[in-house]
Design a protein around this motif. Structure first.
Motif, PDB file in Angstrom:
ATOM      1  N   ALA A 240       0.844  -1.205   0.000  1.00  0.00           N
ATOM      2  CA  ALA A 240       0.000   0.000   0.000  1.00  0.00           C
ATOM      3  C   ALA A 240       0.875   1.250   0.000  1.00  0.00           C
ATOM      4  N   ASP A 241       1.947   1.225   0.770  1.00  0.00           N
ATOM      5  CA  ASP A 241       2.843   2.383   0.846  1.00  0.00           C
ATOM      6  C   ASP A 241       3.456   2.680  -0.526  1.00  0.00           C
ATOM      7  N   VAL A 242       3.973   1.639  -1.169  1.00  0.00           N
ATOM      8  CA  VAL A 242       4.588   1.809  -2.484  1.00  0.00           C
ATOM      9  C   VAL A 242       3.570   2.302  -3.519  1.00  0.00           C
ATOM     10  N   LEU A 243       2.315   1.861  -3.378  1.00  0.00           N
ATOM     11  CA  LEU A 243       1.262   2.271  -4.314  1.00  0.00           C
ATOM     12  C   LEU A 243       0.641   3.619  -3.944  1.00  0.00           C
ATOM     13  N   GLY A 244       1.077   4.195  -2.793  1.00  0.00           N
ATOM     14  CA  GLY A 244       0.541   5.487  -2.399  1.00  0.00           C
ATOM     15  C   GLY A 244      -0.868   5.447  -1.837  1.00  0.00           C
ATOM     16  N   VAL A 245      -1.275   4.281  -1.322  1.00  0.00           N
ATOM     17  CA  VAL A 245      -2.618   4.120  -0.768  1.00  0.00           C
ATOM     18  C   VAL A 245      -2.579   4.238   0.760  1.00  0.00           C
ATOM     19  N   ASP A 246      -3.474   5.047   1.315  1.00  0.00           N
ATOM     20  CA  ASP A 246      -3.649   5.136   2.768  1.00  0.00           C
ATOM     21  C   ASP A 246      -4.556   3.969   3.173  1.00  0.00           C
ATOM     22  N   LEU A 247      -3.937   2.917   3.691  1.00  0.00           N
ATOM     23  CA  LEU A 247      -4.645   1.653   3.909  1.00  0.00           C
ATOM     24  C   LEU A 247      -5.756   1.784   4.950  1.00  0.00           C
ATOM     25  N   ALA A 248      -5.489   2.501   6.045  1.00  0.00           N
ATOM     26  CA  ALA A 248      -6.512   2.654   7.091  1.00  0.00           C
ATOM     27  C   ALA A 248      -7.720   3.404   6.548  1.00  0.00           C
ATOM     28  N   GLU A 249      -7.459   4.465   5.814  1.00  0.00           N
ATOM     29  CA  GLU A 249      -8.547   5.246   5.216  1.00  0.00           C
ATOM     30  C   GLU A 249      -9.315   4.406   4.188  1.00  0.00           C
ATOM     31  N   ALA A 250      -8.591   3.669   3.352  1.00  0.00           N
ATOM     32  CA  ALA A 250      -9.240   2.835   2.341  1.00  0.00           C
ATOM     33  C   ALA A 250     -10.117   1.762   2.988  1.00  0.00           C
ATOM     34  N   ALA A 251      -9.637   1.186   4.108  1.00  0.00           N
ATOM     35  CA  ALA A 251     -10.415   0.142   4.783  1.00  0.00           C
ATOM     36  C   ALA A 251     -11.687   0.727   5.397  1.00  0.00           C
ATOM     37  N   ARG A 252     -11.567   1.914   5.990  1.00  0.00           N
ATOM     38  CA  ARG A 252     -12.763   2.539   6.568  1.00  0.00           C
ATOM     39  C   ARG A 252     -13.786   2.877   5.482  1.00  0.00           C
ATOM     40  N   LEU A 253     -13.282   3.369   4.365  1.00  0.00           N
ATOM     41  CA  LEU A 253     -14.164   3.692   3.242  1.00  0.00           C
ATOM     42  C   LEU A 253     -14.873   2.440   2.726  1.00  0.00           C
ATOM     43  N   LYS A 254     -14.123   1.344   2.625  1.00  0.00           N
ATOM     44  CA  LYS A 254     -14.712   0.104   2.097  1.00  0.00           C
ATOM     45  C   LYS A 254     -15.753  -0.455   3.055  1.00  0.00           C
ATOM     46  N   LEU A 255     -15.519  -0.301   4.349  1.00  0.00           N
ATOM     47  CA  LEU A 255     -16.516  -0.744   5.333  1.00  0.00           C
ATOM     48  C   LEU A 255     -17.811   0.053   5.175  1.00  0.00           C
ATOM     49  N   SER A 256     -17.687   1.349   4.957  1.00  0.00           N
ATOM     50  CA  SER A 256     -18.885   2.176   4.734  1.00  0.00           C
ATOM     51  C   SER A 256     -19.636   1.712   3.495  1.00  0.00           C
ATOM     52  N   THR A 257     -18.894   1.465   2.425  1.00  0.00           N
ATOM     53  CA  THR A 257     -19.514   0.974   1.192  1.00  0.00           C
ATOM     54  C   THR A 257     -20.226  -0.350   1.438  1.00  0.00           C
ATOM     55  N   GLY A 258     -19.557  -1.234   2.177  1.00  0.00           N
ATOM     56  CA  GLY A 258     -20.142  -2.540   2.470  1.00  0.00           C
ATOM     57  C   GLY A 258     -21.439  -2.435   3.269  1.00  0.00           C
ATOM     58  N   ARG A 259     -21.466  -1.476   4.191  1.00  0.00           N
ATOM     59  CA  ARG A 259     -22.693  -1.304   4.998  1.00  0.00           C
ATOM     60  C   ARG A 259     -23.860  -0.864   4.130  1.00  0.00           C
ATOM     61  N   ARG A 260     -23.579  -0.008   3.158  1.00  0.00           N
ATOM     62  CA  ARG A 260     -24.664   0.442   2.271  1.00  0.00           C
ATOM     63  C   ARG A 260     -25.049  -0.645   1.272  1.00  0.00           C
ATOM     64  N   ARG A 261     -24.036  -1.379   0.802  1.00  0.00           N
ATOM     65  CA  ARG A 261     -24.290  -2.367  -0.247  1.00  0.00           C
ATOM     66  C   ARG A 261     -25.044  -3.587   0.282  1.00  0.00           C
ATOM     67  N   PHE A 262     -24.800  -3.898   1.551  1.00  0.00           N
ATOM     68  CA  PHE A 262     -25.440  -5.064   2.153  1.00  0.00           C
ATOM     69  C   PHE A 262     -26.256  -4.640   3.373  1.00  0.00           C
ATOM     70  N   PRO A 263     -27.446  -4.084   3.162  1.00  0.00           N
ATOM     71  CA  PRO A 263     -28.262  -3.644   4.307  1.00  0.00           C
ATOM     72  C   PRO A 263     -28.618  -4.849   5.175  1.00  0.00           C
ATOM     73  N   THR A 264     -28.540  -4.653   6.471  1.00  0.00           N
ATOM     74  CA  THR A 264     -28.736  -5.791   7.393  1.00  0.00           C
ATOM     75  C   THR A 264     -30.079  -6.469   7.168  1.00  0.00           C
ATOM     76  N   GLU A 265     -31.116  -5.693   6.897  1.00  0.00           N
ATOM     77  CA  GLU A 265     -32.445  -6.303   6.811  1.00  0.00           C
ATOM     78  C   GLU A 265     -32.608  -7.211   5.588  1.00  0.00           C
ATOM     79  N   THR A 266     -31.849  -6.932   4.518  1.00  0.00           N
ATOM     80  CA  THR A 266     -32.051  -7.724   3.293  1.00  0.00           C
ATOM     81  C   THR A 266     -31.092  -8.906   3.144  1.00  0.00           C
ATOM     82  N   VAL A 267     -29.925  -8.841   3.796  1.00  0.00           N
ATOM     83  CA  VAL A 267     -28.945  -9.913   3.580  1.00  0.00           C
ATOM     84  C   VAL A 267     -28.771 -10.825   4.785  1.00  0.00           C
ATOM     85  N   ARG A 268     -29.548 -10.597   5.832  1.00  0.00           N
ATOM     86  CA  ARG A 268     -29.328 -11.340   7.075  1.00  0.00           C
ATOM     87  C   ARG A 268     -29.317 -12.853   6.853  1.00  0.00           C
TER      88      ARG A 268
END
Lengths: 115, 115, 115, 115
Positions: free
Chosen positions: C80-108
């Motif tokens: 991630a460092d060599v690619l210039g990616v902020d890994l912690a920020e990218a992981a938090r962003l992906k978690l947010s995306t995942g929460r929207r993409r998989f709403p608890t009520e529909t994928v339980r």
């Protein structure tokens, strides 16, 4: 003579003779294949990209690469066998699909990038 | 007729006809193989281990597994070709080594655990 | 204190002190990560799925798993460092995306299968 | 605040809220991680080695790499959590081991090749 069929039969017999069929569920076999892909990676990871083919022609790398490529192949035929897939037939089918999907005149010299 | 030899020749021609040989250095081909192993993993990862073989006998999973196993096989023959390894010969040699290394009487029913 | 930032800085210093930055192009680092994923696979592949968590609590497996998980983590921050990616920020962003993409009520209780 | 601990807690909550813990045995999680490593490979495999860092600074590749690196990170913290491994601690321990195993004065500029 199909050597993929032959290798499949030999890996099946090898597994049965050792009573290892019990360990050969698909997920475990796929992890074993991943392990061998990892060993193959370790042989090449720090070599300069432009020198690998040259070094691969000499020992000890030639034999080591052969062993790890073989391990990947052996777990691949074993996994296909457990999953009921005719690997040679599947590969020929996929090649046909690839020829239609990537017509030579339209993709020449262009890497099919994923995005 | 050796089908590994045949697949190797076809993949070489496929690559040459598309002017893709320039992309086929060993590290890139190995990453392509890793990509296909990843797609194979995605097909199985959340399926209950005990149900995979049964589902693999039915569509659509049967065809999807065949395609991904085929992709791994095709990149494997291509990588071996670029590295100058005779894959069928290497696999037969590795099987012989495995038979000597794991005698049936001593390893029966015991998984060869790494540590 | 961000430990991903800390590990990233330490791996960068570790690489610079050994003059290993020259080997750390993205493809080589990814292959190194694949190598460590392979070693992790080898630790688990033949263990019965239902016994792994129990055995992972005991030595020697506990330490071996820790080492291989650590190796994957270290190559991941380095890549991630060599690619210039902020890994912690990218992981938090992906978690947010995942929460929207998989709403608890529909994928339980439903695994998100790929096909 | 430890961000690895934070990501671990968030992934655990994410899994519990969706009743996905039932799918998260170690082998399945490791295959999911392999799937994400595969997607990361597919983004880079055909790019010229010397151009990846440059392209990684621009869209769309920057975001795509961030997403796939994030996915690997998220499955890695989830797998470590299920296995009972403190990932941050394990990584720091492994770095210490690496410093002792590869003294700067003896390995400078030499890739630690496997054979």
């Amino acid at each position: 003579m199909s050597d993929l069929r032959d290798l499949t039969d030999q890996m099946r017999a090898f597994s049965e003779e050792r009573d290892w069929v019990q360990f050969h569920d698909p997920k475990s076999l796929l992890l074993a294949l991943v392990g061998e892909v990892g060993e193959l990676s370790e042989l090449m990871q720090w070599l300069p990209a432009g020198e690998i083919v040259g070094r691969a022609a000499e020992e000890p790398l030639a034999s080591r690469l052969g062993e790890e490529l073989a391990d990947v192949q052996l777990y691949l035929v074993r996994l296909a066998d457990v999953l009921g897939v005719d690997l040679a037939e599947a590969a020929r089918l996929k090649l046909s699909t690839g020829r239609r999907r990537f017509p030579t005149e339209t993709v020449r010299g262009e890497a099919p990038l994923k995005s």
